[in-house]
Design a protein around this motif. Structure first.
Motif, short mmCIF file in Angstrom:
data_model
loop_
_atom_site.label_atom_id
_atom_site.label_comp_id
_atom_site.label_asym_id
_atom_site.label_seq_id
_atom_site.Cartn_x
_atom_site.Cartn_y
_atom_site.Cartn_z
N ASN A 14 -20.41 -56.19 14.74
CA ASN A 14 -21.66 -56.61 15.40
C ASN A 14 -22.17 -57.94 14.83
O ASN A 14 -23.30 -58.34 15.10
CB ASN A 14 -22.73 -55.54 15.25
CG ASN A 14 -22.62 -54.46 16.32
OD1 ASN A 14 -23.22 -54.56 17.38
ND2 ASN A 14 -21.82 -53.45 16.05
N GLY A 15 -21.36 -58.58 14.00
CA GLY A 15 -21.66 -59.94 13.58
C GLY A 15 -22.22 -60.10 12.17
O GLY A 15 -22.47 -61.23 11.74
N LEU A 16 -22.43 -59.00 11.43
CA LEU A 16 -23.01 -59.14 10.09
C LEU A 16 -21.91 -59.47 9.06
O LEU A 16 -20.93 -58.76 8.95
CB LEU A 16 -23.74 -57.86 9.67
CG LEU A 16 -24.88 -57.39 10.58
CD1 LEU A 16 -25.68 -56.28 9.90
CD2 LEU A 16 -25.81 -58.52 10.96
N ASN A 58 -16.79 -46.48 5.63
CA ASN A 58 -15.82 -47.47 6.13
C ASN A 58 -16.11 -47.77 7.60
O ASN A 58 -16.22 -48.93 8.00
CB ASN A 58 -14.39 -46.92 6.04
CG ASN A 58 -13.92 -46.78 4.61
OD1 ASN A 58 -13.53 -47.76 4.00
ND2 ASN A 58 -13.97 -45.56 4.08
N GLN A 59 -16.26 -46.70 8.37
CA GLN A 59 -16.51 -46.85 9.82
C GLN A 59 -17.81 -47.62 10.06
O GLN A 59 -17.90 -48.51 10.91
CB GLN A 59 -16.58 -45.46 10.46
CG GLN A 59 -16.78 -45.48 11.96
CD GLN A 59 -17.09 -44.09 12.54
OE1 GLN A 59 -17.23 -43.11 11.79
NE2 GLN A 59 -17.19 -44.00 13.85
N LEU A 60 -18.82 -47.28 9.26
CA LEU A 60 -20.12 -47.91 9.44
C LEU A 60 -20.05 -49.41 9.13
O LEU A 60 -20.55 -50.25 9.90
CB LEU A 60 -21.15 -47.21 8.55
CG LEU A 60 -22.55 -47.79 8.56
CD1 LEU A 60 -23.12 -47.80 9.96
CD2 LEU A 60 -23.45 -46.98 7.65
N LEU A 61 -19.42 -49.75 8.01
CA LEU A 61 -19.37 -51.17 7.63
C LEU A 61 -18.52 -51.98 8.60
O LEU A 61 -18.88 -53.11 8.95
CB LEU A 61 -18.86 -51.30 6.18
CG LEU A 61 -19.86 -50.79 5.12
CD1 LEU A 61 -19.21 -50.73 3.74
CD2 LEU A 61 -21.12 -51.67 5.06
N ASP A 74 -27.20 -60.89 5.65
CA ASP A 74 -27.45 -60.80 7.10
C ASP A 74 -28.15 -59.49 7.45
O ASP A 74 -28.85 -59.43 8.47
CB ASP A 74 -26.12 -60.85 7.88
CG ASP A 74 -25.48 -62.22 7.84
OD1 ASP A 74 -26.17 -63.19 7.47
OD2 ASP A 74 -24.28 -62.32 8.18
N GLY A 75 -27.90 -58.44 6.67
CA GLY A 75 -28.48 -57.14 7.01
C GLY A 75 -29.00 -56.43 5.77
O GLY A 75 -28.57 -56.71 4.65
#
Ligand SMILES: NC(=O)C1=CN([C@@H]2O[C@H](COP(=O)(O)OP(=O)(O)OC[C@H]3O[C@@H](n4cnc5c(N)ncnc54)[C@H](O)[C@@H]3O)[C@@H](O)[C@H]2O)C=CC1
Ligand SMILES: Nc1nc(O)c(N)c(N[C@@H]2O[C@H](COP(=O)(O)O)[C@@H](O)[C@H]2O)n1
Length: 277
Positions: free
Chosen positions: A194-196, A185-188, A77-78
């Motif tokens: 956000n839907g990814l 961790n926070q980023l993922l 997805d990303g």
């Protein structure tokens, strides 16, 4: 027979079979409920270089392994890079496999969302950036830019929104050195919220080396590396994570893969595995 689509890459069905067990599940399930399936993937030389020098775009993959990378893009997805890569490469970060959206398929079907980590907004993306050219042609999605800046410049915000992208501002504590180091961790978790459901992380050196630190290795579900038969020589952007030490202070290897599989692709070889945490 339908006419070939401009610039489209072919990745034969026979080559897809071996990759399937390495890829995010087709049903969209994730190994951890709050995080995307995460693939670390890049192309390297025999001396572990990603590029001839920081700031230089360097082609390493041959045609077959390049098509494989684009197939990987269609299955995530990303697709995430650091700002160093955005500045060096002006990348497209779309998928150019025949049959996906913009390359013979409908809409933006199977086109991944580009994500650029740019804590202090160094990337001066403009309407001329490759990413936006592809958006205008209906061949790629607009980027999400992850930053620690809370009020990004209005004109950049408007540019991103016009194409369907966004800034994602994260709250992070500033370290003593003034570094804005984002916690993976926070980023993922943010990307998942956000839907990814799946993200492939392509680089560059700073991003890869930081993800191979002991505290983050458990976040990587698969590693897929293209190895090209060339030495780039000294001065390149190198994948070489920080060394670890045992309880007595003796050096140990930084990281190792398990469940390893190798596949030749033209003159390159592709290595797949899981980080042995
Ligand atoms: N051969 C390949 O497959 C690839 C090659 N490259 C090459 O790599 C080179 C760029 O690599 P680098 O200079 O190491 O740049 P990079 O793309 O790793 O970006 C580094 C920058 O991203 C930001 N960043 C990354 N992780 C962060 C985090 N956790 N928290 C906060 N900020 C973070 C920081 O601003 C950092 O300075 C280019 O020459 C490019 O062509 C890049 C991707 C793939
Ligand atoms: N798989 C692979 N092989 C290479 O030889 C490379 N140089 C890269 N680089 C990555 O791909 C991005 C460029 O993508 P576009 O072709 O512009 O879509 C580049 O920014 C790196 O992330 N990858």
């Amino acid at each position: 027979m339908s006419a070939p689509v401009r610039d489209a890459l072919e990745f034969p069905e026979s080559d897809r079979v071996f990759l399937e067990p390495q890829l995010p599940p087709r049903d969209g399930s994730t190994p951890r409920p709050d995080m995307p399936f995460t693939t670390l993937t890049f192309a390297t030389s025999l001396d572990s270089s990603l590029a001839l020098s920081p700031g230089t775009r360097t082609a390493l993959s041959g045609p077959q392994s390049k098509a494989m990378t684009h197939y990987l893009r269609s299955r995530h997805d990303g697709i995430l890079i650091g700002v160093g890569t955005a500045l060096a490469d002006d990348p497209g970060l779309n998928c150019r496999i025949a049959g996906v959206g913009g390359y013979g398929g409908e809409g933006l079907d199977s086109q991944p969302r580009p994500i650029v980590i740019d804590p202090s907004l160094r990337w001066d993306c403009s309407d001329d950036s490759k990413l936006f050219q592809l958006c205008r042609e209906g061949r790629g999605r607009a980027p999400w830019i992850v930053t620690t800046v809370h009020e990004p410049p209005t004109e950049k915000d408007a540019l991103l929104k016009r194409y369907g992208g966004q800034f994602i501002s994260l709250d992070i504590p500033t370290s003593e050195s003034g570094n804005h180091q984002i916690d993976w961790n926070q980023l993922l978790v943010t990307l998942r919220s956000n839907g990814l459901r799946s993200v492939m992380i392509e680089g560059g050196g700073h991003v890869i080396n930081s993800l191979l630190e002991p505290s983050y290795m458990g976040l990587i579900d698969r590693v897929i590396v293209t190895i090209a038969p060339t030495w780039l020589g000294q001065g390149g952007v190198v994948v070489s994570p920080a060394r670890r030490f045992d309880g007595e202070g003796n050096p140990m290897s930084a990281a190792r893969l398990k469940n390893v599989q190798w596949y030749p692709f033209g003159e390159d070889v592709v290595l797949c595995g899981q980080v042995n945490v």
